[in-house]
Design a protein around this motif. Structure first.
Motif, PDB file in Angstrom:
ATOM      1  N   ARG A 247      50.622  44.264  32.129  1.00  0.00           N
ATOM      2  CA  ARG A 247      51.004  43.870  30.772  1.00  0.00           C
ATOM      3  C   ARG A 247      52.139  44.691  30.184  1.00  0.00           C
ATOM      4  O   ARG A 247      52.965  44.166  29.437  1.00  0.00           O
ATOM      5  N   ARG A 248      52.165  45.988  30.476  1.00  0.00           N
ATOM      6  CA  ARG A 248      53.127  46.858  29.824  1.00  0.00           C
ATOM      7  C   ARG A 248      54.100  47.484  30.814  1.00  0.00           C
ATOM      8  O   ARG A 248      53.713  47.891  31.902  1.00  0.00           O
ATOM      9  N   ALA A 249      55.355  47.550  30.389  1.00  0.00           N
ATOM     10  CA  ALA A 249      56.369  48.223  31.206  1.00  0.00           C
ATOM     11  C   ALA A 249      56.272  49.736  30.993  1.00  0.00           C
ATOM     12  O   ALA A 249      55.764  50.202  29.975  1.00  0.00           O
ATOM     13  N   SER A 250      56.734  50.485  31.976  1.00  0.00           N
ATOM     14  CA  SER A 250      56.757  51.946  31.909  1.00  0.00           C
ATOM     15  C   SER A 250      57.911  52.421  32.781  1.00  0.00           C
ATOM     16  O   SER A 250      58.741  51.616  33.220  1.00  0.00           O
ATOM     17  N   PHE A 251      57.961  53.710  33.047  1.00  0.00           N
ATOM     18  CA  PHE A 251      59.050  54.239  33.865  1.00  0.00           C
ATOM     19  C   PHE A 251      59.058  53.589  35.248  1.00  0.00           C
ATOM     20  O   PHE A 251      60.113  53.185  35.753  1.00  0.00           O
ATOM     21  N   LEU A 252      57.901  53.470  35.878  1.00  0.00           N
ATOM     22  CA  LEU A 252      57.817  52.906  37.222  1.00  0.00           C
ATOM     23  C   LEU A 252      57.591  51.402  37.227  1.00  0.00           C
ATOM     24  O   LEU A 252      57.737  50.745  38.260  1.00  0.00           O
ATOM     25  N   VAL A 253      57.195  50.846  36.078  1.00  0.00           N
ATOM     26  CA  VAL A 253      56.975  49.400  35.958  1.00  0.00           C
ATOM     27  C   VAL A 253      58.090  48.822  35.092  1.00  0.00           C
ATOM     28  O   VAL A 253      58.166  49.093  33.893  1.00  0.00           O
ATOM     29  N   ALA A 254      58.953  48.032  35.692  1.00  0.00           N
ATOM     30  CA  ALA A 254      60.090  47.470  34.964  1.00  0.00           C
ATOM     31  C   ALA A 254      59.645  46.329  34.055  1.00  0.00           C
ATOM     32  O   ALA A 254      58.716  45.582  34.376  1.00  0.00           O
ATOM     33  N   SER A 255      60.309  46.183  32.941  1.00  0.00           N
ATOM     34  CA  SER A 255      60.155  44.970  32.145  1.00  0.00           C
ATOM     35  C   SER A 255      60.982  43.884  32.826  1.00  0.00           C
ATOM     36  O   SER A 255      61.938  44.197  33.554  1.00  0.00           O
ATOM     37  N   PRO A 256      60.662  42.601  32.626  1.00  0.00           N
ATOM     38  CA  PRO A 256      61.489  41.547  33.235  1.00  0.00           C
ATOM     39  C   PRO A 256      62.958  41.659  32.833  1.00  0.00           C
ATOM     40  O   PRO A 256      63.848  41.477  33.658  1.00  0.00           O
ATOM     41  N   GLU A 257      63.200  41.980  31.565  1.00  0.00           N
ATOM     42  CA  GLU A 257      64.572  42.099  31.069  1.00  0.00           C
ATOM     43  C   GLU A 257      65.283  43.288  31.722  1.00  0.00           C
ATOM     44  O   GLU A 257      66.452  43.175  32.133  1.00  0.00           O
ATOM     45  N   GLY A 258      64.572  44.410  31.820  1.00  0.00           N
ATOM     46  CA  GLY A 258      65.161  45.590  32.445  1.00  0.00           C
ATOM     47  C   GLY A 258      65.466  45.359  33.913  1.00  0.00           C
ATOM     48  O   GLY A 258      66.511  45.794  34.425  1.00  0.00           O
TER      49      GLY A 258
END
Length: 318
Positions: A247-258
């Motif tokens: 559900r949430r983006a973080s340093f190691l988990v990219a957001s779709p936009e990022g």
């Protein structure tokens, strides 16, 4: 002279170790410099030079939707391909509200259904268009981690049909358009599960399908490079999308936009790449670990995911 004398006085095995160590340090330094250049200094290519239209499969959510907005922002016209006409209309209207100068065409295609009929409609839609970019983003994974014997016939069929057959046939359908102009870029979405991680237990069919995409892409990269067509497989790790259930983006988990913003900077370069640099860093760390260490960690993680998924399934049946 003293240094030369010192080295001459050392045993040959020590000199050999010194030489090997020096070579290793040099290789690491050059690799680090190259990575810093690629991720932070290398200029992105002008995507409009490939053509004025881009095709995106699976553009109604997650990475595909982010790609659509990023390409529209760069002034490319869009052909959006997905199975849900209502979602296609919604995303088209959303893009037009921000980029009114962008032309958008839509193709309704169910990748788990009649792929040949969908491919026919894609060919009809792009007839006469200057298609410069194809992003094969449509794909599917498991609802949660499963042993191979637990994968039912429907899920097994869809994993192969959407990830393998869909990517292959859409690529072939669009390639002819690019060959006529000797310009084009094809981006196939792979997965770190196939390229960066030694093994991906409990997602075996998905990982196998994405391994096909990776090898298929690298072969096409060699076949068509001299024809002016850049073919690339992108291998992200974790991205916060519905498919990954993160559900949430973080340093190691990219957001779709990022992720999409980083990904477009890599189009036209390597045959295989990991555009989001924290993912590349994670892949480097994993590759440096003994396989047994990572497998032990990954098995525990996947079994936890499986337990949660089975619990949700049991609640739905109640």
């Amino acid at each position: 002279m003293e240094i030369c004398t010192y080295f001459k006085s050392q045993p040959s095995w020590l000199l050999l170790l010194f030489a090997l160590g020096s070579i290793s340090i040099l290789k690491f330094t050059l690799s680090l410099i190259n990575s810093l250049y690629i991720y932070f200094l290398r200029p992105a290519k002008n995507l409009r030079r490939y053509g004025s239209w881009a095709i995106i499969t699976g553009p109604t959510d997650g990475i595909g939707k982010a790609f659509a907005f990023q390409l529209a922002r760069k002034g490319l016209n869009l052909v959006l391909v997905a199975r849900n006409p209502d979602k296609l209309r919604d995303v088209s209207e959303s893009i037009r509200s921000k980029h009114s100068n962008v032309e958008i065409k839509t193709v309704v295609m169910d990748f788990s259904g009649d792929i040949d009929d969908g491919v026919r409609r894609i060919k009809e839609t792009i007839e006469g268009l200057e298609v410069g970019i194809l992003i094969n983003n449509a794909g599917m994974s498991y609802p949660y981690a499963k042993y191979f014997h637990e994968v039912d016939e429907e899920l097994l069929g869809n994993l192969l049909k959407i990830n393998v057959e869909g990517t292959t046939k859409v690529t072939q359908a669009v390639l002819g358009n690019m060959l006529k102009r000797k310009r084009g870029a094809i981006v196939n979405m792979g997965s770190g599960a196939a390229a960066l991680i030694p093994s991906y237990p409990f997602y075996s069919v998905y990982a196998g399908a994405k391994t096909y995409v990776d090898q298929f892409t690298r072969c096409l990269h060699v076949e068509y490079k001299k024809s002016g067509i850049d073919v690339q497989c992108q291998v992200p790790l974790y991205v916060a999308t519905k498919m990954t259930s993160i559900r949430r983006a973080s340093f190691l988990v990219a957001s779709p936009e990022g992720y999409a913003k980083a990904a477009l900077r890599f189009v036209g370069y390597e045959a295989r790449c990991t555009p989001y640099w924290p993912h590349a860093l994670m892949g480097y760390v994993v590759s440096a670990l003994p396989e047994s260490v990572f497998e032990s960690f990954n098995i525990k993680r996947c079994l936890q995911i499986r337990k949660k998924g089975m619990l949700k399934d049991s609640k739905k049946k109640e």
